[in-house]
Design a protein around this motif. Structure first.
Motif, PDB file in Angstrom:
ATOM      1  N   ILE A   1      -6.019  11.367  14.082  1.00 50.01           N
ATOM      2  CA  ILE A   1      -5.024  12.232  14.726  1.00 50.01           C
ATOM      3  C   ILE A   1      -4.807  13.512  13.922  1.00 50.01           C
ATOM      4  O   ILE A   1      -4.605  14.587  14.468  1.00 50.01           O
ATOM      5  N   ASN A   2      -4.879  13.396  12.603  1.00 53.27           N
ATOM      6  CA  ASN A   2      -4.656  14.562  11.742  1.00 53.27           C
ATOM      7  C   ASN A   2      -5.927  15.385  11.507  1.00 53.27           C
ATOM      8  O   ASN A   2      -5.903  16.334  10.729  1.00 53.27           O
ATOM      9  N   ASN A   3      -6.992  14.999  12.186  1.00 55.61           N
ATOM     10  CA  ASN A   3      -8.262  15.712  12.056  1.00 55.61           C
ATOM     11  C   ASN A   3      -8.786  15.780  10.629  1.00 55.61           C
ATOM     12  O   ASN A   3      -9.418  16.765  10.241  1.00 55.61           O
ATOM     13  N   PHE A   4      -8.487  14.769   9.831  1.00 57.04           N
ATOM     14  CA  PHE A   4      -9.045  14.720   8.486  1.00 57.04           C
ATOM     15  C   PHE A   4     -10.494  14.236   8.576  1.00 57.04           C
ATOM     16  O   PHE A   4     -10.835  13.432   9.454  1.00 57.04           O
TER      17      PHE A   4
ATOM     18  N   LEU B   1       0.836  -1.210   0.000  1.00 63.34           N
ATOM     19  CA  LEU B   1       0.000   0.000   0.000  1.00 63.34           C
ATOM     20  C   LEU B   1       0.871   1.261   0.000  1.00 63.34           C
ATOM     21  O   LEU B   1       0.611   2.211  -0.747  1.00 63.34           O
ATOM     22  N   ILE B   2       1.927   1.260   0.818  1.00 65.71           N
ATOM     23  CA  ILE B   2       2.787   2.452   0.913  1.00 65.71           C
ATOM     24  C   ILE B   2       3.437   2.730  -0.438  1.00 65.71           C
ATOM     25  O   ILE B   2       3.395   3.863  -0.947  1.00 65.71           O
ATOM     26  N   GLU B   3       4.030   1.698  -1.053  1.00 64.27           N
ATOM     27  CA  GLU B   3       4.685   1.916  -2.355  1.00 64.27           C
ATOM     28  C   GLU B   3       3.666   2.300  -3.420  1.00 64.27           C
ATOM     29  O   GLU B   3       3.949   3.118  -4.299  1.00 64.27           O
TER      30      GLU B   3
ATOM     31  N   THR C   1      -3.255  13.410  -1.788  1.00 65.21           N
ATOM     32  CA  THR C   1      -2.368  14.253  -0.961  1.00 65.21           C
ATOM     33  C   THR C   1      -2.527  13.903   0.515  1.00 65.21           C
ATOM     34  O   THR C   1      -1.544  13.855   1.256  1.00 65.21           O
ATOM     35  N   LYS C   2      -3.778  13.640   0.921  1.00 64.61           N
ATOM     36  CA  LYS C   2      -3.998  13.330   2.344  1.00 64.61           C
ATOM     37  C   LYS C   2      -3.475  11.940   2.688  1.00 64.61           C
ATOM     38  O   LYS C   2      -2.889  11.739   3.761  1.00 64.61           O
ATOM     39  N   PHE C   3      -3.668  10.976   1.778  1.00 66.91           N
ATOM     40  CA  PHE C   3      -3.076   9.649   2.015  1.00 66.91           C
ATOM     41  C   PHE C   3      -1.561   9.807   2.189  1.00 66.91           C
ATOM     42  O   PHE C   3      -0.965   9.192   3.085  1.00 66.91           O
ATOM     43  N   LYS C   4      -0.935  10.609   1.348  1.00 73.55           N
ATOM     44  CA  LYS C   4       0.525  10.766   1.441  1.00 73.55           C
ATOM     45  C   LYS C   4       0.917  11.454   2.741  1.00 73.55           C
ATOM     46  O   LYS C   4       1.940  11.136   3.340  1.00 73.55           O
ATOM     47  N   ARG C   5       0.066  12.384   3.199  1.00 73.18           N
ATOM     48  CA  ARG C   5       0.387  13.092   4.449  1.00 73.18           C
ATOM     49  C   ARG C   5       0.313  12.200   5.679  1.00 73.18           C
ATOM     50  O   ARG C   5       0.861  12.541   6.737  1.00 73.18           O
ATOM     51  N   LEU C   6      -0.345  11.047   5.559  1.00 74.38           N
ATOM     52  CA  LEU C   6      -0.423  10.133   6.708  1.00 74.38           C
ATOM     53  C   LEU C   6       0.947   9.538   7.047  1.00 74.38           C
ATOM     54  O   LEU C   6       1.176   9.072   8.149  1.00 74.38           O
TER      55      LEU C   6
ATOM     56  N   ASN D   1       1.290   5.412  23.393  1.00 78.77           N
ATOM     57  CA  ASN D   1       2.263   6.349  22.810  1.00 78.77           C
ATOM     58  C   ASN D   1       1.796   6.735  21.409  1.00 78.77           C
ATOM     59  O   ASN D   1       2.245   6.164  20.421  1.00 78.77           O
ATOM     60  N   PRO D   2       0.854   7.689  21.327  1.00 81.83           N
ATOM     61  CA  PRO D   2       0.185   7.962  20.050  1.00 81.83           C
ATOM     62  C   PRO D   2       1.130   8.496  18.966  1.00 81.83           C
ATOM     63  O   PRO D   2       2.137   9.132  19.273  1.00 81.83           O
ATOM     64  N   TYR D   3       0.760   8.208  17.723  1.00 79.32           N
ATOM     65  CA  TYR D   3       1.474   8.788  16.579  1.00 79.32           C
ATOM     66  C   TYR D   3       1.404  10.302  16.681  1.00 79.32           C
ATOM     67  O   TYR D   3       0.431  10.859  17.173  1.00 79.32           O
ATOM     68  N   GLU D   4       2.439  10.964  16.141  1.00 78.29           N
ATOM     69  CA  GLU D   4       2.384  12.422  16.110  1.00 78.29           C
ATOM     70  C   GLU D   4       1.573  12.849  14.900  1.00 78.29           C
ATOM     71  O   GLU D   4       1.514  12.136  13.894  1.00 78.29           O
ATOM     72  N   LYS D   5       0.983  14.026  15.006  1.00 76.51           N
ATOM     73  CA  LYS D   5       0.292  14.623  13.868  1.00 76.51           C
ATOM     74  C   LYS D   5       1.323  14.860  12.775  1.00 76.51           C
ATOM     75  O   LYS D   5       2.433  15.317  13.065  1.00 76.51           O
TER      76      LYS D   5
END
Ligand SMILES: Nc1nc2c(ncn2[C@@H]2O[C@H](COP(=O)(O)OP(=O)(O)OP(=O)(O)O)[C@@H](O)[C@H]2O)c(=O)[nH]1
Ligand SMILES: [Mg+2]
Length: 225
Positions: A179-182, A65-67, A155-160, A220-224
């Motif tokens: 977390i990113n408030n999307f 998925l990432i690639e 763009t939002k998928f990439k920002r994750l 230990n949550p992911y950072e925004k």
């Protein structure tokens, strides 16, 4: 649907993937298959279909998925399975909703108009428990955390900045969206049985890893990003 790419992770899907590509051949969107270079049977099975093939540098569903996401050039993308379990009839409505609200759209088996022909009692219970943990730990307002039939803006998928190379990515995506408030919403969707070939998810090993991912993130949550 010219502005859409389907990101299709595939592993030993030489039986199902040609049938999936046949079913979606009239949908005018880009089709990006992500697989391992050693998976020559799957590569051979789809040589008559118009699609782009990316050979993974690393291994795993999450890595695929990432690639795949990193290689998308259209404005929207949707994660789409190679096994025939995702019904393409939902793509149009998911894309329209995503475009209208600039939101992610989760297909859900456990809401109105949803269902599954593929669930066993074990996967049904597991899916419900993980979804409940998502609600309690992360206030995730979704009814099906693990289906991973998800549409959204590229763009939002990439920002994750996704990082899990295995099935833990299934929960990483909704947690990071939150977390990113999307914005996100759900639609009901019926899961079909896989057309053939073998299941890649191991309920116990992958279930354990996903549970660990949920707990680690709660502590230990992911950072925004
Ligand atoms: N590239 C790649 N694709 C994978 C990998 N593991 C699974 N996939 C693909 O990811 C999708 C989801 O995997 P499935 O085995 O269908 O998982 P599942 O839906 O939980 O299992 P079923 O109930 O049998 O359908 C399928 O299209 C697989 O071919 C992997 O390691 N690499
Ligand atoms: Mg499947």
């Amino acid at each position: 649907m010219k502005n859409l790419t389907l990101v299709i992770p595939a592993k030993h899907e030489e039986y199902s993937l040609p049938k999936v590509l046949e079913e979606i051949k009239n949908i005018k969107c880009k089709k990006l298959i992500v697989l391992s270079k050693s998976d020559t049977a799957t590569i051979r099975s789809i040589k008559n279909y118009k699609c782009r093939i990316i050979k993974q540098k690393y291994n795993g569903y999450g890595n695929a998925l990432i690639e795949g996401i990193n290689n998308v050039k259209t404005d929207y993308l949707c994660i789409f399975n190679a096994d025939g379990s995702f019904d393409p009839k939902y793509l149009n409505i998911m894309l329209n909703k995503s475009m209208l609200n600039k939101s992610f759209v989760f297909a859900s088996r456990y809401t109105k108009a949803g269902g599954s022909a593929d669930d066993s009692l074990l996967t049904l219970i597991g899916n419900k428990i993980f979804t409940l943990i998502g609600k309690i730990f992360f206030k995730l307002n979704i009814s099906d955390i693990l289906f991973t039939y998800i549409m959204g803006q590229t763009t939002k998928f990439k920002r994750l900045k996704l990082s899990n190379s295995d099935f833990r990515i299934c929960v990483e995506i909704p947690i990071k969206i939150k977390i990113n408030n999307f914005k996100y919403q759900s639609i009901g969707s019926f899961e079909r049985k896989r057309l053939g070939g073998k299941k890649k998810v191991n309920e116990f090993i992958d279930g354990y890893l996903i549970l660990l991912e949920l707990i680690m993130n709660y502590l230990n949550p992911y950072e925004k990003s």
